[in-house]
Design an enzyme around this catalytic site. Structure first.
Site, PDB file in Angstrom:
ATOM      1  N   THR A 188      -9.512   1.858   6.678  1.00 53.79           N
ATOM      2  CA  THR A 188      -8.928   0.616   7.193  1.00 53.79           C
ATOM      3  C   THR A 188      -7.484   0.802   7.649  1.00 53.79           C
ATOM      4  O   THR A 188      -6.863  -0.156   8.109  1.00 53.79           O
ATOM      5  CB  THR A 188      -8.971  -0.477   6.104  1.00 53.79           C
ATOM      6  OG1 THR A 188      -8.551   0.100   4.875  1.00 53.79           O
ATOM      7  CG2 THR A 188     -10.347  -1.074   5.954  1.00 53.79           C
ATOM      8  N   ASP A 196       0.833  -1.211   0.000  1.00 48.82           N
ATOM      9  CA  ASP A 196       0.000   0.000   0.000  1.00 48.82           C
ATOM     10  C   ASP A 196       0.864   1.257   0.000  1.00 48.82           C
ATOM     11  O   ASP A 196       0.525   2.252  -0.637  1.00 48.82           O
ATOM     12  CB  ASP A 196      -0.894   0.017   1.243  1.00 48.82           C
ATOM     13  CG  ASP A 196      -1.941  -1.076   1.195  1.00 48.82           C
ATOM     14  OD1 ASP A 196      -2.458  -1.349   0.100  1.00 48.82           O
ATOM     15  OD2 ASP A 196      -2.229  -1.668   2.250  1.00 48.82           O
ATOM     16  N   GLY A 197       1.990   1.180   0.731  1.00 49.30           N
ATOM     17  CA  GLY A 197       2.897   2.330   0.801  1.00 49.30           C
ATOM     18  C   GLY A 197       3.380   2.726  -0.589  1.00 49.30           C
ATOM     19  O   GLY A 197       3.448   3.908  -0.919  1.00 49.30           O
ATOM     20  N   ASN A 212      -5.518   8.281   1.960  1.00 50.55           N
ATOM     21  CA  ASN A 212      -5.979   7.644   3.204  1.00 50.55           C
ATOM     22  C   ASN A 212      -6.525   8.652   4.203  1.00 50.55           C
ATOM     23  O   ASN A 212      -7.672   8.562   4.611  1.00 50.55           O
ATOM     24  CB  ASN A 212      -4.824   6.913   3.897  1.00 50.55           C
ATOM     25  CG  ASN A 212      -4.567   5.537   3.324  1.00 50.55           C
ATOM     26  OD1 ASN A 212      -5.408   4.986   2.622  1.00 50.55           O
ATOM     27  ND2 ASN A 212      -3.415   4.980   3.638  1.00 50.55           N
TER      28      ASN A 212
HETATM   29  P1  NAP Z   1       4.054   2.517   7.030  1.00 52.30           P
HETATM   30  O1  NAP Z   1       4.015   3.092   8.398  1.00 52.30           O
HETATM   31  O2  NAP Z   1       5.323   1.956   6.515  1.00 52.30           O
HETATM   32  O3  NAP Z   1       2.933   1.348   6.866  1.00 52.30           O
HETATM   33  C1  NAP Z   1       1.610   1.519   7.224  1.00 52.30           C
HETATM   34  C2  NAP Z   1       0.829   0.196   7.106  1.00 52.30           C
HETATM   35  O4  NAP Z   1      -0.524   0.531   6.755  1.00 52.30           O
HETATM   36  C3  NAP Z   1       1.337  -0.788   6.043  1.00 52.30           C
HETATM   37  O5  NAP Z   1       1.185  -2.098   6.536  1.00 52.30           O
HETATM   38  C4  NAP Z   1       0.403  -0.523   4.875  1.00 52.30           C
HETATM   39  O6  NAP Z   1       0.254  -1.647   3.996  1.00 52.30           O
HETATM   40  C5  NAP Z   1      -0.900  -0.239   5.609  1.00 52.30           C
HETATM   41  N1  NAP Z   1      -1.887   0.553   4.852  1.00 52.30           N
HETATM   42  C6  NAP Z   1      -1.697   1.664   4.084  1.00 52.30           C
HETATM   43  N2  NAP Z   1      -2.872   2.078   3.572  1.00 52.30           N
HETATM   44  C7  NAP Z   1      -3.822   1.216   4.027  1.00 52.30           C
HETATM   45  C8  NAP Z   1      -5.225   1.123   3.843  1.00 52.30           C
HETATM   46  N3  NAP Z   1      -5.916   2.007   3.119  1.00 52.30           N
HETATM   47  N4  NAP Z   1      -5.892   0.127   4.481  1.00 52.30           N
HETATM   48  C9  NAP Z   1      -5.237  -0.758   5.257  1.00 52.30           C
HETATM   49  N5  NAP Z   1      -3.897  -0.717   5.468  1.00 52.30           N
HETATM   50  C10 NAP Z   1      -3.207   0.258   4.860  1.00 52.30           C
HETATM   51  O7  NAP Z   1       3.540   3.703   6.058  1.00 52.30           O
HETATM   52  P2  NAP Z   1       3.189   3.688   4.514  1.00 52.30           P
HETATM   53  O8  NAP Z   1       3.331   2.336   3.948  1.00 52.30           O
HETATM   54  O9  NAP Z   1       3.895   4.837   3.890  1.00 52.30           O
HETATM   55  O10 NAP Z   1       1.622   4.056   4.571  1.00 52.30           O
HETATM   56  C11 NAP Z   1       1.177   5.295   5.058  1.00 52.30           C
HETATM   57  C12 NAP Z   1      -0.026   5.017   5.899  1.00 52.30           C
HETATM   58  O11 NAP Z   1       0.364   4.402   7.126  1.00 52.30           O
HETATM   59  C13 NAP Z   1      -0.784   6.220   6.361  1.00 52.30           C
HETATM   60  O12 NAP Z   1      -1.659   6.709   5.364  1.00 52.30           O
HETATM   61  C14 NAP Z   1      -1.492   5.706   7.596  1.00 52.30           C
HETATM   62  O13 NAP Z   1      -2.813   5.284   7.290  1.00 52.30           O
HETATM   63  C15 NAP Z   1      -0.708   4.489   8.007  1.00 52.30           C
HETATM   64  N6  NAP Z   1      -0.287   4.633   9.398  1.00 52.30           N
HETATM   65  C16 NAP Z   1      -0.870   3.832  10.313  1.00 52.30           C
HETATM   66  C17 NAP Z   1      -0.563   3.964  11.656  1.00 52.30           C
HETATM   67  C18 NAP Z   1      -1.269   3.081  12.628  1.00 52.30           C
HETATM   68  O14 NAP Z   1      -2.011   2.194  12.192  1.00 52.30           O
HETATM   69  N7  NAP Z   1      -1.105   3.295  13.920  1.00 52.30           N
HETATM   70  C19 NAP Z   1       0.350   4.920  12.072  1.00 52.30           C
HETATM   71  C20 NAP Z   1       0.948   5.723  11.109  1.00 52.30           C
HETATM   72  C21 NAP Z   1       0.624   5.581   9.753  1.00 52.30           C
HETATM   73  P3  NAP Z   1       1.491  -2.312   3.191  1.00 52.30           P
HETATM   74  O15 NAP Z   1       2.171  -3.208   4.184  1.00 52.30           O
HETATM   75  O16 NAP Z   1       0.858  -3.075   2.080  1.00 52.30           O
HETATM   76  O17 NAP Z   1       2.356  -1.180   2.718  1.00 52.30           O
END
Ligand code: NAP
Length: 267
Positions: A164, A51-52, A124
């Site tokens: 999600t 997704d990233g 997102n």
């Molecule tokens: P990352 O911190 O390296 O990974 C974030 C994780 O979220 C990865 O496992 C990614 O999937 C997953 N993800 C991204 N979009 C998603 C979606 N629409 N639905 C379900 N899972 C999703 O950051 P990144 O890969 O650059 O992604 C940025 C995103 O990280 C942000 O938009 C934010 O939503 C998310 N994030 C989440 C948290 C948390 O859950 N506490 C904290 C900070 C950021 P893949 O493994 O396939 O890349």
């Protein structure tokens, strides 16, 4: 006959690069012209990674109109429907037109600082926080109606497709991508005799504007996370958010893929 160009956008992992090579030869066998990178004349963009990688591709190419499909070599791959072992089946379905189109709606933010207005789009979510992990105090308005004075770690505004991701980890609801809404989700809201904020998220119609107005004395340095990327704004006064008219088109190959994906990836 004009070339049928297909963009291949891949992250740097070994598995992604190998997948890209296999994809490229399968495309050539079928008469397509694979292009490594982003060609604006392509009929399809295929994003290889997680997704990233998809998020990065969308931002780096200014949320293009060319439809995309993802091949998952990442961890979760919520946006990435195709698995690397099914490239030929996917290309056959593509050539036979056996797919539907799904819109990934974006959230737009107008960011007002003392001297300048900035614009940001996210796939997102956007998250408004104080910098240096301080408590942030934000007056929340929906279409100029004052809703609350929020105090806590921050406010997260997610799109349906982003629901999600960070939103879900922060206790928010999962929202089907067909719905035209935004979700306003408090992160660690304070509820005490000093401060009182809503403790759960609110679903807001996409046509309404969510205005986040920072208390003046905290306006010196704030952090806006845009799909996880950090943006610092000094003298930030207000952020207006609404569902944008811009969207990304994703091709969907399996029926009921949203619900199956949800079950596979989260249960
Ligand atoms: P990352 O911190 O390296 O990974 C974030 C994780 O979220 C990865 O496992 C990614 O999937 C997953 N993800 C991204 N979009 C998603 C979606 N629409 N639905 C379900 N899972 C999703 O950051 P990144 O890969 O650059 O992604 C940025 C995103 O990280 C942000 O938009 C934010 O939503 C998310 N994030 C989440 C948290 C948390 O859950 N506490 C904290 C900070 C950021 P893949 O493994 O396939 O890349």
């Amino acid at each position: 006959m004009a070339d049928r160009i297909i963009n291949i956008l891949t992250n740097a992992s070994y598995e992604s690069k190998k997948t890209a090579e296999r994809l490229s030869s399968s495309l050539l066998e079928r008469g397509f012209k694979p292009f490594y990178g982003f060609d604006g004349d392509a009929e399809l963009s295929i994003c290889i990674g997680g997704d990233g990688s998809f998020l990065k591709t969308a931002h780096n190419n200014n949320f293009p109109r060319i439809p995309f499909v993802g091949i998952n070599t990442g961890h979760l791959g919520f946006y990435q429907e195709i698995i690397p072992g099914k490239i030929d089946e996917f290309l056959d379905s593509y050539m036979e037109g056996k797919y539907s189109r799904s819109q990934i709606k974006l959230v737009k933010a107008d960011i007002y600082t003392k001297n300048k207005v900035f614009k940001q789009y996210a796939v997102n979510e956007m998250v408004l926080k104080a910098s240096h992990s301080k408590l942030v105090h934000i007056n929340v308005f929906i279409d100029s109606n004052h809703l609350e004075k929020f105090s806590g770690d921050g406010l997260l505004i997610s799109t349906p497709s982003g629901s999600t991701a960070y939103n879900f980890s922060s206790g928010g609801a999962i929202v089907h991508p067909s719905l035209h809404v935004l979700q306003l989700n408090p992160i660690s809201p304070v509820n005490s005799s000093a401060y009182r904020s809503l403790g759960s998220s609110i679903i807001v119609p996409g046509g309404h504007t969510i205005s986040l107005v920072l208390e003046k004395r905290y306006a010196s340095a704030n952090l806006l996370l845009v799909d996880g990327a950090e943006n610092f704004y000094t003298n930030l006064h207000r952020v207006n958010l609404r569902l944008s008219n811009k969207y990304i088109t994703k091709l969907v190959f399996s029926e009921n893929s949203y619900w199956n994906n949800l079950k596979d990836k989260f249960l």
